[in-house]
Scaffold this motif. Structure first.
Motif, PDB file in Angstrom:
ATOM      1  N   ASN A  78       0.840  -1.192   0.000  1.00  0.00           N
ATOM      2  CA  ASN A  78       0.000   0.000   0.000  1.00  0.00           C
ATOM      3  C   ASN A  78       0.877   1.243   0.000  1.00  0.00           C
ATOM      4  N   LEU A  79       0.484   2.232  -0.774  1.00  0.00           N
ATOM      5  CA  LEU A  79       1.172   3.521  -0.749  1.00  0.00           C
ATOM      6  C   LEU A  79       0.511   4.355   0.340  1.00  0.00           C
ATOM      7  N   GLU A  80       1.248   4.630   1.397  1.00  0.00           N
ATOM      8  CA  GLU A  80       0.706   5.383   2.524  1.00  0.00           C
ATOM      9  C   GLU A  80       0.830   6.885   2.313  1.00  0.00           C
ATOM     10  N   ARG A  81       1.956   7.313   1.760  1.00  0.00           N
ATOM     11  CA  ARG A  81       2.194   8.748   1.612  1.00  0.00           C
ATOM     12  C   ARG A  81       3.090   8.972   0.407  1.00  0.00           C
ATOM     13  N   CYS A  82       2.803  10.026  -0.325  1.00  0.00           N
ATOM     14  CA  CYS A  82       3.631  10.425  -1.454  1.00  0.00           C
ATOM     15  C   CYS A  82       3.608  11.944  -1.523  1.00  0.00           C
ATOM     16  N   THR A  83       4.775  12.543  -1.420  1.00  0.00           N
ATOM     17  CA  THR A  83       4.880  13.991  -1.543  1.00  0.00           C
ATOM     18  C   THR A  83       5.957  14.330  -2.564  1.00  0.00           C
ATOM     19  N   ILE A  84       5.662  15.354  -3.343  1.00  0.00           N
ATOM     20  CA  ILE A  84       6.615  15.849  -4.329  1.00  0.00           C
ATOM     21  C   ILE A  84       7.013  17.248  -3.892  1.00  0.00           C
ATOM     22  N   THR A  85       8.283  17.448  -3.583  1.00  0.00           N
ATOM     23  CA  THR A  85       8.815  18.751  -3.205  1.00  0.00           C
ATOM     24  C   THR A  85       9.901  19.110  -4.208  1.00  0.00           C
ATOM     25  N   ILE A  88      11.912  16.292  -5.921  1.00  0.00           N
ATOM     26  CA  ILE A  88      12.188  15.144  -5.050  1.00  0.00           C
ATOM     27  C   ILE A  88      10.883  14.474  -4.643  1.00  0.00           C
ATOM     28  N   ALA A  89      10.843  13.173  -4.828  1.00  0.00           N
ATOM     29  CA  ALA A  89       9.681  12.378  -4.429  1.00  0.00           C
ATOM     30  C   ALA A  89       9.997  11.668  -3.119  1.00  0.00           C
ATOM     31  N   ASP A  90       9.094  11.795  -2.153  1.00  0.00           N
ATOM     32  CA  ASP A  90       9.219  11.120  -0.856  1.00  0.00           C
ATOM     33  C   ASP A  90       8.022  10.188  -0.719  1.00  0.00           C
ATOM     34  N   VAL A  91       8.296   8.879  -0.611  1.00  0.00           N
ATOM     35  CA  VAL A  91       7.255   7.858  -0.650  1.00  0.00           C
ATOM     36  C   VAL A  91       7.344   6.980   0.591  1.00  0.00           C
ATOM     37  N   GLN A  92       6.177   6.630   1.150  1.00  0.00           N
ATOM     38  CA  GLN A  92       6.119   5.678   2.256  1.00  0.00           C
ATOM     39  C   GLN A  92       5.120   4.587   1.894  1.00  0.00           C
ATOM     40  N   THR A  93       5.546   3.330   2.028  1.00  0.00           N
ATOM     41  CA  THR A  93       4.697   2.178   1.720  1.00  0.00           C
ATOM     42  C   THR A  93       4.476   1.357   2.976  1.00  0.00           C
ATOM     43  N   SER A  94       3.437   0.513   2.949  1.00  0.00           N
ATOM     44  CA  SER A  94       3.166  -0.365   4.088  1.00  0.00           C
ATOM     45  C   SER A  94       2.679  -1.720   3.593  1.00  0.00           C
ATOM     46  N   LEU A  95       2.893  -2.714   4.431  1.00  0.00           N
ATOM     47  CA  LEU A  95       2.470  -4.076   4.120  1.00  0.00           C
ATOM     48  C   LEU A  95       2.059  -4.769   5.412  1.00  0.00           C
ATOM     49  N   PRO A  96       0.776  -5.091   5.566  1.00  0.00           N
ATOM     50  CA  PRO A  96       0.355  -5.833   6.760  1.00  0.00           C
ATOM     51  C   PRO A  96       0.711  -7.320   6.613  1.00  0.00           C
ATOM     52  N   ILE A  97       1.268  -7.896   7.674  1.00  0.00           N
ATOM     53  CA  ILE A  97       1.584  -9.323   7.683  1.00  0.00           C
ATOM     54  C   ILE A  97       1.000  -9.940   8.948  1.00  0.00           C
ATOM     55  N   THR A 104      -1.332  -9.616  13.699  1.00  0.00           N
ATOM     56  CA  THR A 104      -1.070  -8.798  12.518  1.00  0.00           C
ATOM     57  C   THR A 104      -0.188  -7.611  12.878  1.00  0.00           C
ATOM     58  N   ARG A 105       0.825  -7.415  12.089  1.00  0.00           N
ATOM     59  CA  ARG A 105       1.734  -6.282  12.228  1.00  0.00           C
ATOM     60  C   ARG A 105       1.846  -5.605  10.868  1.00  0.00           C
ATOM     61  N   THR A 106       2.230  -4.339  10.868  1.00  0.00           N
ATOM     62  CA  THR A 106       2.383  -3.599   9.623  1.00  0.00           C
ATOM     63  C   THR A 106       3.836  -3.168   9.466  1.00  0.00           C
ATOM     64  N   LEU A 107       4.434  -3.563   8.357  1.00  0.00           N
ATOM     65  CA  LEU A 107       5.791  -3.151   8.023  1.00  0.00           C
ATOM     66  C   LEU A 107       5.713  -1.918   7.131  1.00  0.00           C
ATOM     67  N   THR A 108       6.624  -0.992   7.317  1.00  0.00           N
ATOM     68  CA  THR A 108       6.637   0.220   6.498  1.00  0.00           C
ATOM     69  C   THR A 108       8.003   0.387   5.840  1.00  0.00           C
ATOM     70  N   GLY A 109       7.973   1.007   4.693  1.00  0.00           N
ATOM     71  CA  GLY A 109       9.195   1.336   3.971  1.00  0.00           C
ATOM     72  C   GLY A 109       9.122   2.778   3.505  1.00  0.00           C
ATOM     73  N   ARG A 110      10.251   3.428   3.451  1.00  0.00           N
ATOM     74  CA  ARG A 110      10.287   4.829   3.021  1.00  0.00           C
ATOM     75  C   ARG A 110      11.464   5.023   2.080  1.00  0.00           C
ATOM     76  N   SER A 111      11.246   5.844   1.073  1.00  0.00           N
ATOM     77  CA  SER A 111      12.312   6.107   0.116  1.00  0.00           C
ATOM     78  C   SER A 111      12.128   7.498  -0.468  1.00  0.00           C
ATOM     79  N   ARG A 112      13.244   8.093  -0.812  1.00  0.00           N
ATOM     80  CA  ARG A 112      13.266   9.397  -1.481  1.00  0.00           C
ATOM     81  C   ARG A 112      14.064   9.259  -2.754  1.00  0.00           C
ATOM     82  N   ALA A 113      13.628   9.958  -3.786  1.00  0.00           N
ATOM     83  CA  ALA A 113      14.347   9.924  -5.059  1.00  0.00           C
ATOM     84  C   ALA A 113      14.239  11.289  -5.723  1.00  0.00           C
TER      85      ALA A 113
END
Length: 125
Positions: A78-85, A88-97, A104-113
């Motif tokens: 899931n894409l939780e957050r996406c901002t363009i400044t 630069i793109a700042d993205v946060q994703t999540s995955l419930p397992i 159930t726990r939720t893992l998150t990932g974040r990346s900037r490009a």
């Protein structure tokens, strides 16, 4: 000399106990392995989504986050957050397992490009 009757069947009990221990260890390794795979999956999807959004940030900033959401969904997260400044793109994703005995726990990932800070003339020198 005849065998003592009190020892009959004790090897079976030890065998069952050993199989139970081996099963518990195998389940622990399987759980740790699946969490590591999920962690890589959510981080890789964040990286790819950020790169896709950054590519469109210059030419079509309004559709950059839509492309990132589409790419994240194709990767099963899931894409939780996406901002363009700026560019630069700042993205946060999540995955419930779901984990055994934990729930159930939720893992998150974040990346900037975005574009690199060095100009093409600096690279050639």
């Amino acid at each position: 000399m005849p065998a003592q009757r009190g020892d009959r069947g004790s090897a079976t009990l030890w065998g069952v106990a050993l199989m139970g221990l081996l099963t518990a260890v195998a389940m622990a390794f399987t759980t740790v392995g699946s969490v590591r795979v999920a962690r890589h999956r959510v981080n890789d999807a964040a990286d790819l989504s950020a790169l896709a959004a950054a590519r469109l940030a210059v030419t079509a900033p309004d559709s950059a986050c839509l492309r990132a959401a589409d790419l994240a969904a194709r990767n099963g997260v899931n894409l939780e957050r996406c901002t363009i400044t700026d560019e630069i793109a700042d993205v946060q994703t999540s995955l419930p397992i779901t984990l055994p005995a934990v729930g159930t726990r939720t893992l998150t990932g974040r990346s900037r490009a975005g574009p690199s800070q060095s100009s093409p003339s600096e690279i050639g020198e």
